[in-house]
Every structure is written in C-alpha cells, then in structure tokens.
Design a protein around this motif. Structure first.
Motif, mmCIF file in Angstrom:
data_model
loop_
_atom_site.group_PDB
_atom_site.id
_atom_site.type_symbol
_atom_site.label_atom_id
_atom_site.label_comp_id
_atom_site.label_asym_id
_atom_site.label_seq_id
_atom_site.Cartn_x
_atom_site.Cartn_y
_atom_site.Cartn_z
ATOM 1 N N UNK A 111 49.545 -3.245 2.719
ATOM 2 C CA UNK A 111 50.613 -3.590 3.659
ATOM 3 C C UNK A 111 51.934 -2.949 3.259
ATOM 4 N N UNK A 112 52.206 -2.903 1.958
ATOM 5 C CA UNK A 112 53.440 -2.276 1.474
ATOM 6 C C UNK A 112 53.476 -0.796 1.844
ATOM 7 N N UNK B 56 37.853 3.786 5.202
ATOM 8 C CA UNK B 56 39.006 3.120 5.803
ATOM 9 C C UNK B 56 40.316 3.590 5.180
ATOM 10 N N UNK B 57 40.327 3.738 3.861
ATOM 11 C CA UNK B 57 41.533 4.219 3.183
ATOM 12 C C UNK B 57 41.881 5.630 3.666
ATOM 13 N N UNK B 58 40.869 6.482 3.795
ATOM 14 C CA UNK B 58 41.103 7.837 4.304
ATOM 15 C C UNK B 58 41.636 7.788 5.737
ATOM 16 N N UNK B 59 41.117 6.878 6.546
ATOM 17 C CA UNK B 59 41.586 6.725 7.926
ATOM 18 C C UNK B 59 43.072 6.373 7.947
ATOM 19 N N UNK B 60 43.479 5.503 7.052
ATOM 20 C CA UNK B 60 44.901 5.150 6.934
ATOM 21 C C UNK B 60 45.714 6.367 6.486
ATOM 22 N N UNK B 61 45.195 7.106 5.527
ATOM 23 C CA UNK B 61 45.912 8.288 5.025
ATOM 24 C C UNK B 61 46.106 9.328 6.129
ATOM 25 N N UNK B 62 45.128 9.439 7.017
ATOM 26 C CA UNK B 62 45.209 10.405 8.107
ATOM 27 C C UNK B 62 46.228 9.998 9.170
ATOM 28 N N UNK C 279 51.040 7.579 3.263
ATOM 29 C CA UNK C 279 50.233 6.450 2.778
ATOM 30 C C UNK C 279 49.503 6.859 1.512
ATOM 31 N N UNK C 280 49.577 6.002 0.496
ATOM 32 C CA UNK C 280 48.961 6.302 -0.796
ATOM 33 C C UNK C 280 47.784 5.367 -1.062
ATOM 34 N N UNK C 281 46.746 5.917 -1.656
ATOM 35 C CA UNK C 281 45.587 5.105 -2.016
ATOM 36 C C UNK C 281 46.034 3.999 -2.970
ATOM 37 N N UNK C 282 45.742 2.736 -2.670
ATOM 38 C CA UNK C 282 46.200 1.619 -3.508
ATOM 39 C C UNK C 282 45.692 1.707 -4.941
ATOM 40 N N UNK C 283 46.561 1.479 -5.905
ATOM 41 C CA UNK C 283 46.166 1.492 -7.311
ATOM 42 C C UNK C 283 45.205 0.339 -7.617
#
Length: 239
Positions: free
Chosen positions: A102-103, A214-220, A225-229
C-alpha cells in the motif's frame, strides 16, 4: 484546515531520537504524512506510539495544509480494535507485506471512499478468519480495481492474459502474456469474494508463482513501484 477523519496506518518510521513520521490513508483526504514530534520519549502527550501499528484503524483530528508537506496531527484514537491481526504471527507477517504494498501503490492525496471502504472491509475480514493462506493474493487482485488497472475478465476463457493491457486474448503479443498454471489461478480468483477463498486450493509453489505475477502486474502499472522487501518473509511463513 481542521479535519476529523478515519484513517488506516500505512507506515511509521522513527525519525531522530524521539520523532515518528507516520503515513496514513485517510477517508477524507487520501494519503497523508504526519510528523509526530517527541512521541517516542513523551509519557504525558495525547499521542502514544502504540497507536500507530501497521494497518491500525484510527479516528484522527488533524490540521491539513494540503501542500504535499508534513501535516500536523492533534489527536488519534483506535477506531476498531483487531482481535488477531497483530498477535497472530502469520497475520502479522501478512500485515507487514500488505502495508508495504500500500505504501508503494497509493500516492493520491485526495479522497477515494470506495478504496478506503475496501481496505477496511478486507482488513476486518482477515482479522476474523483463519483460512488466510491465499488472502493476500485476492486482496492485491481486488485492489487493482481501485488503483485503476483491474483485469478485464470479459474474455477470460482465452488462452493468454496480457498484463500490459490487462486483458485476456487469443494470442501471445508480448513477453508479459501469461498462460498455463498462472492463468488458471487468475481465473479462479476473478469473480470471488473473500468468503470464497476456502474453495481455492494452492500449494506453496503455485502461491509463490502467482504472487510474483501480481507483483509484476503492479510494477507494470504503477510507475516506481518496488518489490516489497517483506515478500521474502511472507514466502517463508507459507513455506
């Protein structure tokens, strides 16, 4: 401007020896950042650091300049007390992950009541249920609607899903077209609500692979958008 609003804590970062910088998603004003001076050392102030655990739902009284700067928070109290969200190890790990997403994903300093209500309802559901291994997957997928890139499921029987355009299609047009098992999992999640999660059975490999999609979809679809640590921690919890 004096504001009384509901809010969900997105992050709380220690600043210096005694200060806290809190990001909160508010019902009335979208994303806001507050500087809480001396809160980590003061024992007499109205504001306590314990109020600002990740994804806590608060009732805030604040002063907003609405200039993209740090805002002033006057009062805060817990609006909804969670039963398990911060005490259950698995849920606490999921909370850390979701808060980080969310951040990274929410940028707007303007009201979006449907998204706020969605976040609140999702967190309350997570708090009250135990079958949660796939919760974060559906939560992120449904969140896409409020962020503006919901997958178009009108042709979900087609053999490819184009993540760049967010549509199902009959042919592979770029490197971001998914097929096979990830496509099947996507189809399962589309159209269900949180109460339907128990009907979806995934092993750890399938769950991890789809989460990466899903993370890649957000990045696109979200610039910067950064992959969450915390992704590694979440994967470890469910391994």
């Amino acid at each position: 401007m004096h504001v009384n609003t509901e809010a969900i804590v997105i992050s709380a970062l220690k600043y210096g020896e005694a200060d806290l910088i809190v990001k909160a998603y508010t019902l009335e004003s979208g994303l806001k950042t507050y500087m809480l001076r001396g809160i980590l050392k003061s024992k007499k102030g109205k504001l306590k650091a314990s109020l600002f655990q990740l994804l806590t739902q608060l009732d805030l009284v604040a002063s907003h300049k609405n200039k993209g700067t740090l805002e002033y928070l006057k009062e805060a109290k817990v609006l909804h007390t969670y039963q398990t969200l911060h005490t259950n190890v698995v849920k606490a790990s999921m909370v850390m992950f979701l808060a980080e997403v969310l951040k990274n994903a929410i940028r707007e300093e303007e009201a979006n009541r449907p998204m706020y209500e969605y976040l609140k309802a999702g967190l309350n559901w997570l708090d009250l249920h135990e079958t949660i291994a796939n919760f974060h997957l559906l939560f992120l997928l449904k969140l896409c609607r409020y962020l503006g890139f919901q997958p178009d499921d009108s042709n979900k029987n087609f053999p490819y899903f184009n993540m760049l355009d967010g549509v199902f299609q009959e042919y592979k047009s770029n490197e971001y077209c998914i097929e096979g098992e990830n496509l099947q999992v996507l189809r399962q999640f589309l159209g269900i609500n949180f109460d339907g999660l128990s009907s979806i059975k995934l092993n750890q490999t399938s769950r991890t692979n789809f989460l990466n999609i899903l993370i890649l979809y957000y990045e696109l679809h979200i610039e910067g958008f950064r992959k969450p640590k915390s992704l590694a921690v979440l994967n470890e919890i469910f391994s």
